[in-house]
Write a protein that holds these residues in place. Structure first.
Motif, mmCIF file in Angstrom:
data_model
loop_
_atom_site.group_PDB
_atom_site.id
_atom_site.type_symbol
_atom_site.label_atom_id
_atom_site.label_comp_id
_atom_site.label_asym_id
_atom_site.label_seq_id
_atom_site.Cartn_x
_atom_site.Cartn_y
_atom_site.Cartn_z
ATOM 1 N N ASN A 7 -11.466 -9.496 15.711
ATOM 2 C CA ASN A 7 -10.426 -9.182 14.743
ATOM 3 C C ASN A 7 -9.567 -8.003 15.200
ATOM 4 O O ASN A 7 -9.847 -7.336 16.189
ATOM 5 C CB ASN A 7 -11.024 -8.934 13.351
ATOM 6 C CG ASN A 7 -11.897 -7.689 13.300
ATOM 7 O OD1 ASN A 7 -11.711 -6.752 14.086
ATOM 8 N ND2 ASN A 7 -12.819 -7.652 12.376
ATOM 9 N N ARG B 217 -11.240 -4.391 15.544
ATOM 10 C CA ARG B 217 -12.057 -4.203 16.746
ATOM 11 C C ARG B 217 -11.182 -4.116 17.997
ATOM 12 O O ARG B 217 -11.466 -3.359 18.922
ATOM 13 C CB ARG B 217 -13.074 -5.341 16.887
ATOM 14 C CG ARG B 217 -14.206 -4.994 17.863
ATOM 15 C CD ARG B 217 -15.162 -6.149 18.005
ATOM 16 N NE ARG B 217 -15.716 -6.547 16.728
ATOM 17 C CZ ARG B 217 -16.496 -7.616 16.574
ATOM 18 N NH1 ARG B 217 -16.785 -8.378 17.618
ATOM 19 N NH2 ARG B 217 -16.968 -7.934 15.392
ATOM 20 N N VAL C 191 -17.016 -0.086 13.466
ATOM 21 C CA VAL C 191 -16.295 -1.229 12.891
ATOM 22 C C VAL C 191 -17.068 -2.519 13.114
ATOM 23 O O VAL C 191 -16.998 -3.446 12.292
ATOM 24 C CB VAL C 191 -14.861 -1.337 13.478
ATOM 25 C CG1 VAL C 191 -14.037 -0.127 13.107
ATOM 26 C CG2 VAL C 191 -14.873 -1.543 14.979
ATOM 27 N N THR C 192 -17.807 -2.599 14.210
ATOM 28 C CA THR C 192 -18.637 -3.784 14.447
ATOM 29 C C THR C 192 -19.733 -3.885 13.392
ATOM 30 O O THR C 192 -20.003 -4.966 12.850
ATOM 31 C CB THR C 192 -19.267 -3.734 15.852
ATOM 32 O OG1 THR C 192 -18.225 -3.664 16.828
ATOM 33 C CG2 THR C 192 -20.119 -4.973 16.113
ATOM 34 N N GLU D 73 -18.414 -4.765 9.819
ATOM 35 C CA GLU D 73 -18.037 -6.167 9.630
ATOM 36 C C GLU D 73 -19.220 -7.041 9.216
ATOM 37 O O GLU D 73 -19.025 -8.157 8.728
ATOM 38 C CB GLU D 73 -17.462 -6.735 10.931
ATOM 39 C CG GLU D 73 -16.095 -6.202 11.296
ATOM 40 C CD GLU D 73 -15.675 -6.668 12.679
ATOM 41 O OE1 GLU D 73 -16.490 -7.358 13.331
ATOM 42 O OE2 GLU D 73 -14.559 -6.352 13.092
ATOM 43 N N GLN D 74 -20.437 -6.556 9.417
ATOM 44 C CA GLN D 74 -21.598 -7.383 9.116
ATOM 45 C C GLN D 74 -21.666 -7.689 7.617
ATOM 46 O O GLN D 74 -21.407 -6.807 6.787
ATOM 47 C CB GLN D 74 -22.888 -6.669 9.550
ATOM 48 C CG GLN D 74 -22.932 -6.335 11.033
ATOM 49 C CD GLN D 74 -22.758 -7.559 11.906
ATOM 50 O OE1 GLN D 74 -23.430 -8.563 11.724
ATOM 51 N NE2 GLN D 74 -21.829 -7.473 12.858
ATOM 52 N N ASP E 83 -19.988 -1.264 4.892
ATOM 53 C CA ASP E 83 -18.679 -0.630 5.062
ATOM 54 C C ASP E 83 -18.760 0.882 5.286
ATOM 55 O O ASP E 83 -17.903 1.465 5.937
ATOM 56 C CB ASP E 83 -17.806 -0.910 3.833
ATOM 57 C CG ASP E 83 -17.619 -2.392 3.598
ATOM 58 O OD1 ASP E 83 -16.632 -2.945 4.094
ATOM 59 O OD2 ASP E 83 -18.487 -3.004 2.941
ATOM 60 N N GLU F 29 -18.219 3.222 8.576
ATOM 61 C CA GLU F 29 -16.979 3.831 9.059
ATOM 62 C C GLU F 29 -16.946 5.326 8.794
ATOM 63 O O GLU F 29 -16.344 6.092 9.556
ATOM 64 C CB GLU F 29 -15.775 3.144 8.416
ATOM 65 C CG GLU F 29 -15.595 1.692 8.844
ATOM 66 C CD GLU F 29 -14.179 1.207 8.654
ATOM 67 O OE1 GLU F 29 -13.244 1.996 8.905
ATOM 68 O OE2 GLU F 29 -14.004 0.051 8.250
ATOM 69 N N HIS G 43 -5.304 -2.908 7.444
ATOM 70 C CA HIS G 43 -6.678 -3.314 7.176
ATOM 71 C C HIS G 43 -7.478 -2.234 6.434
ATOM 72 O O HIS G 43 -8.682 -2.382 6.234
ATOM 73 C CB HIS G 43 -7.378 -3.686 8.487
ATOM 74 C CG HIS G 43 -6.795 -4.888 9.157
ATOM 75 N ND1 HIS G 43 -7.259 -6.163 8.941
ATOM 76 C CD2 HIS G 43 -5.761 -5.012 10.023
ATOM 77 C CE1 HIS G 43 -6.540 -7.015 9.647
ATOM 78 N NE2 HIS G 43 -5.633 -6.341 10.322
ATOM 79 N N SER H 64 -8.599 0.683 7.257
ATOM 80 C CA SER H 64 -9.764 1.131 8.028
ATOM 81 C C SER H 64 -9.664 2.628 8.295
ATOM 82 O O SER H 64 -8.793 3.084 9.042
ATOM 83 C CB SER H 64 -9.842 0.377 9.363
ATOM 84 O OG SER H 64 -10.833 0.951 10.196
ATOM 85 N N ARG I 132 -13.431 -1.199 1.457
ATOM 86 C CA ARG I 132 -13.767 -1.926 0.230
ATOM 87 C C ARG I 132 -13.760 -0.986 -0.972
ATOM 88 O O ARG I 132 -14.345 0.099 -0.946
ATOM 89 C CB ARG I 132 -15.140 -2.590 0.360
ATOM 90 C CG ARG I 132 -15.458 -3.565 -0.771
ATOM 91 C CD ARG I 132 -16.857 -4.129 -0.597
ATOM 92 N NE ARG I 132 -16.987 -4.833 0.670
ATOM 93 C CZ ARG I 132 -16.613 -6.099 0.852
ATOM 94 N NH1 ARG I 132 -16.094 -6.780 -0.149
ATOM 95 N NH2 ARG I 132 -16.761 -6.666 2.029
ATOM 96 N N ARG J 101 -9.685 -6.467 -1.173
ATOM 97 C CA ARG J 101 -11.068 -6.090 -0.842
ATOM 98 C C ARG J 101 -11.687 -5.226 -1.937
ATOM 99 O O ARG J 101 -12.402 -4.267 -1.670
ATOM 100 C CB ARG J 101 -11.126 -5.373 0.511
ATOM 101 C CG ARG J 101 -10.818 -6.294 1.687
ATOM 102 C CD ARG J 101 -10.893 -5.574 3.017
ATOM 103 N NE ARG J 101 -12.200 -4.976 3.270
ATOM 104 C CZ ARG J 101 -13.255 -5.629 3.711
ATOM 105 N NH1 ARG J 101 -13.178 -6.934 3.933
ATOM 106 N NH2 ARG J 101 -14.386 -5.008 3.946
#
Length: 292
Positions: free
Chosen positions: A2, A5, A55-56, A59-60, A71, A74, A137, A139, A240, A275
């Motif tokens: 995405n 990432r 970030v990996t 995403e889970q 989340d 981060e 996004h 982030s 989120r 989100r």
């Protein structure tokens, strides 16, 4: 892969390139201010690696042990970046203080300045792309990394300006360690700000006042006559948002009608605040107490 990432990988690639350029400029000139710039590039690289991991993980999907998702990973990333910046700032001040006591002549400032400008241009281009994607996004990790790269650009500009003065007025060589100390103080402020933002996120600080007012306005706009709400609570984890409140409806309202009203409110909130996870507790308005 995405967009978020990809931005973390872009940050790492840029940091590796600028790290090589800035240390090359330092070895070429012997300038401690350029060394401070290279140290900040080293922090950028470490922060980029941490950001990629964060970030990996973020995403889970939610699981049995992490029912609300991952989340918040981060916030750990931006916290680590803030701590790394503080360490770099202390190291820069320490080295610059020694150079004040033991001044050395600077060499080949022209090529060194050109190399520093090239590295700054690379950071600027990368930061602008990362800021746009980070905002799209929502982030905090990518946005924090981008802002750090932007601060690196400004510090590089200050260093180049100071070295240009030294190049044309060698008697002002003391500016070199003084500029390095100024750089350290600047990134020190950045590090403290990142640590504060991370702590706020980990401690479930409410959404910004403007967003809370927007949430209240959206809820009121969806309420039919005779309905109201109270006990609004908000927080944010990474990108989120979590919104919960009590919905007061007349006691005679059918369950299906109350459920449909909740669906409309949730749809309105999620349309304007992507989100978002909305939790609504329905209760009869006749039971509301003055202290509710």
């Amino acid at each position: 892969m995405n967009a978020v990432r990809r931005m973390a990988l872009l940050s790492i690639a840029t940091s590796i390139a600028t790290l090589a350029l800035k240390f090359g400029a330092y070895f070429l000139t012997g300038s401690v201010s350029l060394w401070s710039d290279a140290m900040e590039a080293l922090v950028n690289l470490a922060a980029g690696v941490v950001a990629l991991g964060a970030v990996t993980l973020a995403e889970q999907p939610a699981d049995d042990r992490h029912a609300y998702g991952h989340d918040k990973a981060e916030y750990f990333s931006s916290g680590v970046e803030g701590a790394l910046i503080l360490v770099a700032a202390v190291a820069i001040i320490w080295t610059a203080a020694h150079r004040l006591n033991d001044p050395r002549p600077l060499e080949q400032l022209g090529p060194g300045i050109l190399i520093a400008l090239l590295a700054a241009a690379m950071n600027l281009a990368t930061a602008r792309v990362m800021l746009r994607v980070g905002r799209q996004h929502d982030s905090i990790t990518i946005e924090a990394d981008a802002r750090h790269l932007l601060s690196d650009v400004w510090t590089s500009a200050g260093i180049v300006a100071g070295l240009l003065v030294v190049m044309f007025a060698p008697g002002l060589a003391i500016l070199d360690p003084l500029i390095a100390i100024a750089v350290a103080l600047h990134i020190l402020h950045t590090g403290v700000d990142l640590l504060k933002r991370s702590a706020d996120g980990l401690m479930d600080t409410a959404l910004p006042h403007k967003e809370v007012k927007h949430v209240e306005s959206l809820i009121r706009g969806a309420l039919p006559e005779g309905a109201s709400f109270h006990a609004l609570r908000t927080r944010k984890a990474g990108s989120r948002r979590f919104i919960e409140f009590h919905l007061l409806v007349p006691g005679a309202t059918r369950v299906a009608a109350a459920h449909a009203l909740c669906d409309r409110i949730e749809a309105s909130l999620m349309a304007h605040l992507p989100r978002s996870q909305v939790t609504i507790h329905v209760e009869p308005s006749e039971t509301e107490t003055p202290n509710a």
